[in-house]
Design an enzyme around this catalytic site. Sequence first.
Site, short mmCIF file in Angstrom:
data_model
loop_
_atom_site.label_atom_id
_atom_site.label_comp_id
_atom_site.label_asym_id
_atom_site.label_seq_id
_atom_site.Cartn_x
_atom_site.Cartn_y
_atom_site.Cartn_z
N GLU A 31 -3.56 6.33 3.33
CA GLU A 31 -4.54 5.92 4.14
C GLU A 31 -4.92 6.99 5.01
O GLU A 31 -3.83 7.44 5.59
CB GLU A 31 -4.49 4.09 4.82
CG GLU A 31 -5.86 4.37 5.33
CD GLU A 31 -5.55 3.09 5.86
OE1 GLU A 31 -4.02 2.24 6.20
OE2 GLU A 31 -6.32 2.46 6.65
N ARG A 257 11.34 1.19 0.42
CA ARG A 257 10.72 2.50 1.50
C ARG A 257 12.08 2.99 2.47
O ARG A 257 13.19 2.27 2.38
CB ARG A 257 10.51 1.38 2.73
CG ARG A 257 9.14 2.07 3.43
CD ARG A 257 8.77 0.75 4.56
NE ARG A 257 8.09 1.30 5.34
CZ ARG A 257 6.63 1.26 4.88
NH1 ARG A 257 6.13 1.09 3.41
NH2 ARG A 257 5.33 1.85 5.51
N LYS A 267 2.65 5.24 10.19
CA LYS A 267 1.80 6.22 11.08
C LYS A 267 1.90 5.57 12.60
O LYS A 267 0.71 5.38 13.41
CB LYS A 267 0.68 6.07 10.46
CG LYS A 267 0.58 7.21 9.24
CD LYS A 267 -0.24 7.83 7.91
CE LYS A 267 -0.22 6.26 7.06
NZ LYS A 267 -1.39 5.96 5.87
P1 ATP Z 1 2.69 3.91 7.44
O1 ATP Z 1 3.05 2.35 7.71
O2 ATP Z 1 3.50 5.00 7.77
O3 ATP Z 1 1.36 3.74 7.51
P2 ATP Z 1 1.94 3.18 4.51
O4 ATP Z 1 2.34 2.60 3.43
O5 ATP Z 1 0.47 2.11 5.34
O6 ATP Z 1 2.99 3.96 6.05
P3 ATP Z 1 -0.37 4.46 3.11
O7 ATP Z 1 -1.22 5.82 3.57
O8 ATP Z 1 -0.55 3.74 2.96
O9 ATP Z 1 0.89 4.94 4.60
O10 ATP Z 1 0.85 5.20 2.35
C1 ATP Z 1 0.55 6.08 1.08
C2 ATP Z 1 2.13 5.19 -0.18
O11 ATP Z 1 3.31 6.12 0.79
C3 ATP Z 1 2.17 4.84 -0.37
O12 ATP Z 1 2.50 4.34 -1.31
C4 ATP Z 1 3.17 4.21 0.59
O13 ATP Z 1 3.89 3.07 -0.37
C5 ATP Z 1 4.05 5.09 0.48
N1 ATP Z 1 4.99 4.92 1.86
C6 ATP Z 1 4.72 4.99 3.07
N2 ATP Z 1 5.68 4.60 4.04
C7 ATP Z 1 6.80 4.60 2.87
C8 ATP Z 1 8.39 4.88 3.45
N3 ATP Z 1 8.57 5.10 4.83
N4 ATP Z 1 8.67 5.40 2.33
C9 ATP Z 1 8.30 5.51 1.19
N5 ATP Z 1 7.26 5.30 0.83
C10 ATP Z 1 6.17 5.21 1.89
MG MG Z 2 -1.19 1.45 6.05
#
Ligand code: ATP
Ligand code: MG
Length: 557
Positions: A31, A257, A267
């Site tokens: 995102e 994760r 983020k």
């Molecule tokens: P954040 O909480 O940092 O915003 P998110 O999962 O909401 O993380 P996205 O932009 O939706 O962020 O993530 C893109 C991809 O990265 C998703 O497939 C998510 O599962 C993966 N991802 C995000 N954070 C991690 C992590 N800490 N370890 C492994 N994969 C991750």
């Molecule tokens: Mg997110």
Amino acid sequence: MEKNDFIRNRIREDVAQGTLEQGVITRFPPEPNGYLHIGHAKSICLNFGVANEFGGKTFLRFDDTNPLKEDDEFVDAIQDDVRWLGFEWDDRLTYASDYFQQLFDFAVQLIKDGKAYVCSQTPDEMRVGRGTLTEPGVNSPYRGRSVEENLVLFEGMRAGEFADGEHVLRARIDMSSPNINLRDPVFYRIRNIHHQRTGDTWCIYPMYDYTHCVCDALEQISHSLCTLEFADHRPLYNWVLENINSNYHPPQIEFSRLGLEYTVMSKRFLAQLVADGVVSGWDDPRMPTIAGLRRRGIPASAIRDFCDRIGVTKQDNTVEMGLLDFCVRTQLEPAAPRGMAVLEPLKVTLTNYPDQGGEEAGEWVDGVWHQQNDELGTRKLHFGPTLYIERSDFEEVPPKKYKRLSPGEMVRLRYGYIIRCDEVIKNAAGEVVELRCFYAPDSKSGSDTSGLKPKGVVHWVSASEGIPALVREYGYLFTVAQPDKNDMAATLNADSMVEHTAFVEPAVVASDAARFQFERQGYYYRDPLGLSADVQDDTPVFNRIVTLRDSYKPTQG
Ligand code: ATP
Ligand code: MG
């Protein structure tokens, strides 16, 4: 070496069974609401990695369904970061918004099939109606709306006839499901705002759970890899694809994760650190963002190695920062040229050096860039009557077995000569400000005939030719391994950045290499941005990437 995690094993089986007509296709679906962090790197290395290993393809797909929080700055930064990590998506750059029309059409079909309805409850009513983990939900009073009424309302939502929050589109699934995700989840909401890509074409936006699986199906993703917290959403993922009669249905596979000690990873929290001015930006070298790690000087290869070593499992884990440091050292040890920098300078005057003054005073001595890597060659170091050594390399009253300089004792200046401290000069406050030393002219490195036995070898920089530089040493952002995300201020590390006005040997500053080992100090990176953009100053800035060593030993694996 072939990797053997449960995801690769699964893919190997699928490939062997010949069920994947389209080949292996994965996607990385960020995102664009912030910069990527090292947790994302794990997902990137996995998705692009398996596609590379199995001769497949990977989509970089932006999940741009929430224009309130998203921004083109992030879209650009994310692409930079993925490329910098070493991965390419070729022509497979997509956006969820590319599929808004198809998502809408599928939603209309769901309404026609009696599988979705327009709900006009307030957000609070909806939340209460959804129930809890222990209590079932109750049906919305709007659940029984006719297909015709739903179609009219949904078209009206799309046409901009309603205010934000007035209606939503919900799936009609099961309000008493033990899985709360299946209690008539919201698929569309009204947001009367401009979208960075679709402009004002849409004022209703699809929710992640509805969008994601549809995009996966449309892109024929063979393995939809996501983090464990989505396991509870898998039944919904499958429900959508079954009920829109998708002709392709990717499997969702969850992995753990990545968490890292002494930092935060989401983020949302990283954005807060930026907004609060705790760090200088998303690319502050203390941030666990890819941009921050890159600016700190960590090579992409070290991050890929790190992701390989943590592996892919089903158990959530928090990894020690020491493992990342270990990976960084592993990359830099054989490759980084060695140079000398004095971070806390103490002046040394060589009283018997032949030419005490003059512009031309001194000589140039040779030093190899790397003891074990001849390919890096040699450089010239300026040696003269006035030098700097590290303040910590002198003790007026040395402890037993002290290996550095003290009154009456000798050390070798690396690549230079042996010196002996004859006199200690102090200021009015009693601080040592200068050492007056004898140097042994016949002790030059490589042709030493002096027979002297110095206590040790120390680094130094010529006072006349050394270049003033700002050296920044970074520590952890937080003082505790697991900071409380909701009260980050409580455990912020006030000393996470320490600045030194240092002297660096001229050959380092003139070199094209970006990363150096400053002997006896650590690995450093020439900050490409230097001082902040609004300061007109070409003082070089070096970021400490990592210290020389610590006791960390990775477990066998
Ligand atoms: P954040 O909480 O940092 O915003 P998110 O999962 O909401 O993380 P996205 O932009 O939706 O962020 O993530 C893109 C991809 O990265 C998703 O497939 C998510 O599962 C993966 N991802 C995000 N954070 C991690 C992590 N800490 N370890 C492994 N994969 C991750
Ligand atoms: Mg997110």
